[in-house]
Design a protein around this motif. Sequence first.
Motif, mmCIF file in Angstrom:
data_model
loop_
_atom_site.group_PDB
_atom_site.id
_atom_site.type_symbol
_atom_site.label_atom_id
_atom_site.label_comp_id
_atom_site.label_asym_id
_atom_site.label_seq_id
_atom_site.Cartn_x
_atom_site.Cartn_y
_atom_site.Cartn_z
ATOM 1 N N PRO A 33 -15.272 -37.662 -10.321
ATOM 2 C CA PRO A 33 -14.592 -38.764 -10.171
ATOM 3 C C PRO A 33 -13.095 -38.509 -10.670
ATOM 4 O O PRO A 33 -12.792 -37.580 -11.413
ATOM 5 C CB PRO A 33 -14.997 -40.086 -11.170
ATOM 6 C CG PRO A 33 -16.253 -39.500 -11.889
ATOM 7 C CD PRO A 33 -16.597 -38.213 -11.801
ATOM 8 N N GLU A 37 -10.522 -46.834 -13.509
ATOM 9 C CA GLU A 37 -9.539 -48.081 -13.379
ATOM 10 C C GLU A 37 -10.103 -49.162 -14.231
ATOM 11 O O GLU A 37 -11.427 -49.339 -14.225
ATOM 12 C CB GLU A 37 -9.226 -48.842 -11.780
ATOM 13 C CG GLU A 37 -8.813 -47.615 -11.069
ATOM 14 C CD GLU A 37 -8.694 -47.947 -9.655
ATOM 15 O OE1 GLU A 37 -7.863 -47.976 -8.850
ATOM 16 O OE2 GLU A 37 -9.701 -48.550 -9.032
ATOM 17 N N TRP A 50 -6.711 -54.096 -10.928
ATOM 18 C CA TRP A 50 -7.212 -52.980 -11.389
ATOM 19 C C TRP A 50 -6.046 -51.958 -11.798
ATOM 20 O O TRP A 50 -5.159 -51.613 -11.026
ATOM 21 C CB TRP A 50 -8.073 -52.158 -10.138
ATOM 22 C CG TRP A 50 -9.401 -52.897 -9.882
ATOM 23 C CD1 TRP A 50 -9.432 -53.877 -9.059
ATOM 24 C CD2 TRP A 50 -10.498 -52.896 -10.822
ATOM 25 N NE1 TRP A 50 -10.859 -54.408 -9.261
ATOM 26 C CE2 TRP A 50 -11.477 -53.823 -10.324
ATOM 27 C CE3 TRP A 50 -10.938 -52.173 -11.856
ATOM 28 C CZ2 TRP A 50 -12.843 -53.992 -10.809
ATOM 29 C CZ3 TRP A 50 -12.117 -52.440 -12.311
ATOM 30 C CH2 TRP A 50 -13.047 -53.108 -11.867
ATOM 31 N N PRO A 52 -5.032 -48.041 -13.508
ATOM 32 C CA PRO A 52 -5.518 -46.806 -14.030
ATOM 33 C C PRO A 52 -5.649 -46.583 -15.395
ATOM 34 O O PRO A 52 -4.748 -46.780 -16.241
ATOM 35 C CB PRO A 52 -4.712 -45.731 -13.319
ATOM 36 C CG PRO A 52 -3.887 -46.547 -12.113
ATOM 37 C CD PRO A 52 -3.919 -47.956 -12.565
ATOM 38 N N ARG A 87 -14.060 -49.396 -13.088
ATOM 39 C CA ARG A 87 -14.984 -48.755 -12.095
ATOM 40 C C ARG A 87 -14.114 -47.413 -11.787
ATOM 41 O O ARG A 87 -13.248 -47.103 -12.304
ATOM 42 C CB ARG A 87 -14.295 -49.543 -10.674
ATOM 43 C CG ARG A 87 -13.131 -49.449 -10.373
ATOM 44 C CD ARG A 87 -12.883 -50.503 -9.069
ATOM 45 N NE ARG A 87 -11.350 -50.340 -8.519
ATOM 46 C CZ ARG A 87 -10.746 -51.078 -7.812
ATOM 47 N NH1 ARG A 87 -11.793 -51.874 -7.102
ATOM 48 N NH2 ARG A 87 -9.808 -51.051 -7.193
ATOM 49 N N LEU A 88 -14.963 -46.458 -11.019
ATOM 50 C CA LEU A 88 -14.503 -45.120 -10.990
ATOM 51 C C LEU A 88 -13.925 -44.923 -9.387
ATOM 52 O O LEU A 88 -14.416 -45.690 -8.584
ATOM 53 C CB LEU A 88 -15.600 -44.217 -11.158
ATOM 54 C CG LEU A 88 -16.304 -44.301 -12.433
ATOM 55 C CD1 LEU A 88 -17.560 -43.460 -12.516
ATOM 56 C CD2 LEU A 88 -15.458 -43.712 -13.609
ATOM 57 N N SER A 89 -13.074 -43.971 -9.270
ATOM 58 C CA SER A 89 -12.684 -43.598 -8.069
ATOM 59 C C SER A 89 -13.026 -42.174 -7.786
ATOM 60 O O SER A 89 -12.938 -41.312 -8.607
ATOM 61 C CB SER A 89 -11.444 -43.976 -7.977
ATOM 62 O OG SER A 89 -11.088 -45.322 -7.866
ATOM 63 N N ASN A 93 -10.676 -43.445 -3.512
ATOM 64 C CA ASN A 93 -11.646 -44.428 -2.849
ATOM 65 C C ASN A 93 -12.422 -45.114 -4.166
ATOM 66 O O ASN A 93 -13.181 -44.324 -4.752
ATOM 67 C CB ASN A 93 -12.680 -43.852 -1.944
ATOM 68 C CG ASN A 93 -11.759 -43.242 -0.710
ATOM 69 O OD1 ASN A 93 -10.897 -43.838 -0.121
ATOM 70 N ND2 ASN A 93 -12.230 -42.042 -0.347
ATOM 71 N N PRO A 94 -12.041 -46.357 -4.369
ATOM 72 C CA PRO A 94 -13.051 -46.989 -5.673
ATOM 73 C C PRO A 94 -14.462 -47.219 -5.150
ATOM 74 O O PRO A 94 -14.562 -47.481 -4.015
ATOM 75 C CB PRO A 94 -12.053 -48.380 -5.811
ATOM 76 C CG PRO A 94 -11.300 -48.348 -4.706
ATOM 77 C CD PRO A 94 -11.328 -47.259 -3.558
ATOM 78 N N TYR A 95 -15.082 -47.005 -6.302
ATOM 79 C CA TYR A 95 -16.663 -46.830 -6.163
ATOM 80 C C TYR A 95 -16.934 -48.536 -6.381
ATOM 81 O O TYR A 95 -16.323 -49.108 -7.138
ATOM 82 C CB TYR A 95 -17.228 -46.239 -7.176
ATOM 83 C CG TYR A 95 -18.720 -46.106 -7.010
ATOM 84 C CD1 TYR A 95 -19.383 -45.401 -6.200
ATOM 85 C CD2 TYR A 95 -19.574 -46.401 -8.088
ATOM 86 C CE1 TYR A 95 -20.787 -45.439 -6.082
ATOM 87 C CE2 TYR A 95 -20.961 -46.260 -8.216
ATOM 88 C CZ TYR A 95 -21.674 -45.683 -7.218
ATOM 89 O OH TYR A 95 -22.610 -45.406 -7.299
ATOM 90 N N THR A 98 -19.153 -51.827 -10.503
ATOM 91 C CA THR A 98 -18.378 -51.936 -11.547
ATOM 92 C C THR A 98 -19.291 -51.657 -13.109
ATOM 93 O O THR A 98 -20.451 -51.910 -12.760
ATOM 94 C CB THR A 98 -17.508 -53.042 -11.916
ATOM 95 O OG1 THR A 98 -18.495 -54.108 -12.021
ATOM 96 C CG2 THR A 98 -16.677 -53.123 -10.709
#
Length: 156
Positions: A33, A37, A50, A52, A87-89, A93-95, A98
């Motif tokens: 990743p 966020e 959101w 970082p 959440r991860l990106s 692109n955010p996954y 959550t």
Amino acid sequence: RGASGDSMEPVLCVRSGLHYVTLEVSHSSPGPPTAVELLVGHSWYSSGTWTPAEHVECVKVQGGSAEAPLYHVTVLQMTPATDYTMRLSWLGNPYPLTVSCRTAGRPPVLEPPACIQRRPNGVVVEWSAPNPVGAETLECQLEFSRDALLAQWEEG
């Protein structure tokens, strides 16, 4: 499956301490990743934003597969005893999944010891120690004093 056709693997909170949480994720995107966020300002009247996370470490660990490697993502410098939604990106692109977790806090207050047996040269006391998150109780220390004016505490 996600919009890009990849399988939706959950993000797990696998460890937490006073100032960190470690997430575990397996994802089919190339590489680890690129961002974590935090959901800030979320309440019953606000959807929040959101933001970082600034202090993040990511390590590839054993497990997963060649198509979806397993990563441990640690978010550092967090506030103790606080609930977080993250959440991860990957490359911006955010996954869509959550994870909610809580940093460790102060252990609960110990109950006072109870005298369960009196003996000619002593007493038997009992108390329970709570299980603090992430650290077991390895040692306890009992101090006592004689019931007298200006008595001093002694270790027992």
